[in-house]
Design a protein around this motif. Structure first.
Motif, PDB file in Angstrom:
ATOM      1  N   UNK A  43      55.634  41.648  35.662  1.00  0.00           N
ATOM      2  CA  UNK A  43      54.277  42.664  35.670  1.00  0.00           C
ATOM      3  C   UNK A  43      53.558  42.502  36.630  1.00  0.00           C
ATOM      4  N   UNK A  44      53.251  44.150  37.055  1.00  0.00           N
ATOM      5  CA  UNK A  44      52.939  44.597  38.008  1.00  0.00           C
ATOM      6  C   UNK A  44      51.524  44.860  38.538  1.00  0.00           C
ATOM      7  N   UNK A  45      50.771  44.167  38.824  1.00  0.00           N
ATOM      8  CA  UNK A  45      49.226  44.384  38.613  1.00  0.00           C
ATOM      9  C   UNK A  45      48.621  44.929  39.552  1.00  0.00           C
ATOM     10  N   UNK A  46      48.991  46.095  39.926  1.00  0.00           N
ATOM     11  CA  UNK A  46      48.441  47.087  41.005  1.00  0.00           C
ATOM     12  C   UNK A  46      47.855  46.414  42.484  1.00  0.00           C
ATOM     13  N   UNK A  47      47.797  47.857  43.155  1.00  0.00           N
ATOM     14  CA  UNK A  47      47.769  47.505  44.111  1.00  0.00           C
ATOM     15  C   UNK A  47      46.094  46.833  44.250  1.00  0.00           C
ATOM     16  N   UNK A  48      46.112  45.224  44.934  1.00  0.00           N
ATOM     17  CA  UNK A  48      44.444  44.318  44.527  1.00  0.00           C
ATOM     18  C   UNK A  48      44.157  43.836  46.224  1.00  0.00           C
ATOM     19  N   UNK A  49      43.124  44.062  45.975  1.00  0.00           N
ATOM     20  CA  UNK A  49      42.283  42.919  47.468  1.00  0.00           C
ATOM     21  C   UNK A  49      42.257  41.380  47.166  1.00  0.00           C
ATOM     22  N   UNK A  50      43.573  41.280  47.225  1.00  0.00           N
ATOM     23  CA  UNK A  50      43.497  39.089  48.844  1.00  0.00           C
ATOM     24  C   UNK A  50      44.098  39.764  49.245  1.00  0.00           C
ATOM     25  N   UNK A  51      44.396  38.358  50.106  1.00  0.00           N
ATOM     26  CA  UNK A  51      44.660  37.559  51.357  1.00  0.00           C
ATOM     27  C   UNK A  51      45.778  38.645  51.159  1.00  0.00           C
ATOM     28  N   UNK A  52      47.505  39.349  50.211  1.00  0.00           N
ATOM     29  CA  UNK A  52      48.220  39.724  50.383  1.00  0.00           C
ATOM     30  C   UNK A  52      48.011  41.097  50.560  1.00  0.00           C
TER      31      UNK A  52
ATOM     32  N   UNK B 126      42.996  49.435  46.458  1.00  0.00           N
ATOM     33  CA  UNK B 126      41.744  49.809  45.641  1.00  0.00           C
ATOM     34  C   UNK B 126      41.718  49.906  45.307  1.00  0.00           C
ATOM     35  N   UNK B 127      42.627  48.235  44.308  1.00  0.00           N
ATOM     36  CA  UNK B 127      41.765  47.206  42.802  1.00  0.00           C
ATOM     37  C   UNK B 127      41.360  46.361  43.303  1.00  0.00           C
ATOM     38  N   UNK B 128      39.636  46.349  42.347  1.00  0.00           N
ATOM     39  CA  UNK B 128      39.695  44.149  42.560  1.00  0.00           C
ATOM     40  C   UNK B 128      40.433  43.449  42.544  1.00  0.00           C
ATOM     41  N   UNK B 129      40.115  41.937  41.997  1.00  0.00           N
ATOM     42  CA  UNK B 129      41.247  40.842  40.679  1.00  0.00           C
ATOM     43  C   UNK B 129      40.556  41.447  39.950  1.00  0.00           C
ATOM     44  N   UNK B 130      39.017  41.714  39.803  1.00  0.00           N
ATOM     45  CA  UNK B 130      38.810  42.040  38.743  1.00  0.00           C
ATOM     46  C   UNK B 130      39.101  43.405  37.470  1.00  0.00           C
ATOM     47  N   UNK B 131      39.722  44.399  38.530  1.00  0.00           N
ATOM     48  CA  UNK B 131      39.999  45.682  38.333  1.00  0.00           C
ATOM     49  C   UNK B 131      40.978  45.334  37.462  1.00  0.00           C
ATOM     50  N   UNK B 132      41.832  44.032  37.508  1.00  0.00           N
ATOM     51  CA  UNK B 132      43.037  43.699  37.186  1.00  0.00           C
ATOM     52  C   UNK B 132      43.814  42.686  36.471  1.00  0.00           C
ATOM     53  N   UNK B 133      43.692  41.512  36.333  1.00  0.00           N
ATOM     54  CA  UNK B 133      43.678  40.578  36.309  1.00  0.00           C
ATOM     55  C   UNK B 133      43.068  40.612  34.767  1.00  0.00           C
TER      56      UNK B 133
END
Length: 232
Positions: free
Chosen positions: A182-191, A197-204
């Motif tokens: 699974x590729x979760x997209x480019x998400x705003x995390x520490x990594x 562009x994506x919040x965790x709530x947009x991805x997970x």
């Protein structure tokens, strides 16, 4: 008659995407076994009080074989409906292969590629015959889509994970289980960083939807968080 909740085993859940995965599966009524590296209290522990006994937290460093063996023994006899390996690291992503430290590159290859496959090999016998095995990959692991470069060491480690997962699938071609990268997209995390562009709530939640939608479909697929196929 009370229906027993399904069980998700999430490897690497102390923060970021893994923490969000644990929270999402709990929200959907699942029983969750989640791992953390080290003994420090994490945000995952904050979920436990409200989980009504549906969250188990286990210590695990996926790069230490004795840790893996000990946890495998503790979980012996359990049935996992979803095994989701999320653990991973990104070190010096802006450095090219001529600049990156050899130890840093080695750590990424071990943590992002070798150790996840070893986890899957160690625990796959606990996964239900029609269950699902998932490894968190990335769009950056796609060789075909690498037209812009960057994140070279991390890209290499995720491409290696994808290749090892294909080899695993080939060796277990008779298995009825669902296998997913699974590729979760480019998400705003520490990594991912603050500029993603994506919040965790947009991805997970979408990642969990994709995993659920593929349940019962045997063989390996490489999909993004919207269920679209990612080119190898």
């Amino acid at each position: 008659m009370t229906t027993k909740p399904q069980t998700a085993f999430i490897v690497g859940a102390s923060r970021g995407l893994g923490l969000a995965l644990a929270a999402e599966y709990l929200k959907r009524g699942w029983h969750v076994i989640a791992t953390v590296r080290g003994s420090a209290r994490t945000k995952l522990h904050d979920l436990k009080a409200a989980a009504g006994g549906r969250l188990e937290i286990e210590p695990l460093d996926i790069d230490i074989p004795s840790d893996v063996a000990a946890l495998r023994q503790r979980l012996d006899g359990r049935t996992l409906d979803v095994l989701f390996v999320n653990a991973g690291v990104a070190i010096d992503p802006d450095k090219s292969m001529t600049e990156i430290d050899t130890d840093a590159f080695t750590r990424m290859m071990v943590t992002n590629a070798l150790s996840p496959i070893r986890i899957i090999e160690a625990f796959d016998a606990l996964v239900a015959p029609r269950g699902t095995i998932v490894a968190m990959s990335s769009e950056l692991g796609s060789v075909s889509d690498n037209t812009g470069g960057g994140w070279e060491g991390y890209r290499a480690s995720k491409a290696a994970l994808n290749t090892l997962m294909r080899s695993y699938a080939a060796r277990h071609s008779a298995s009825p289980r669902t296998l997913l990268l699974i590729a979760p997209g480019w998400v705003r995390t520490d990594m991912g960083g603050a500029g993603a562009p994506l919040d965790v709530s947009d991805s997970i939640p979408r990642v969990v939807d994709v995993v659920a939608s593929q349940a019962g479909r045997r063989g390996l697929q490489y999909l993004d968080y919207q269920g679209e196929t990612v080119p190898w």
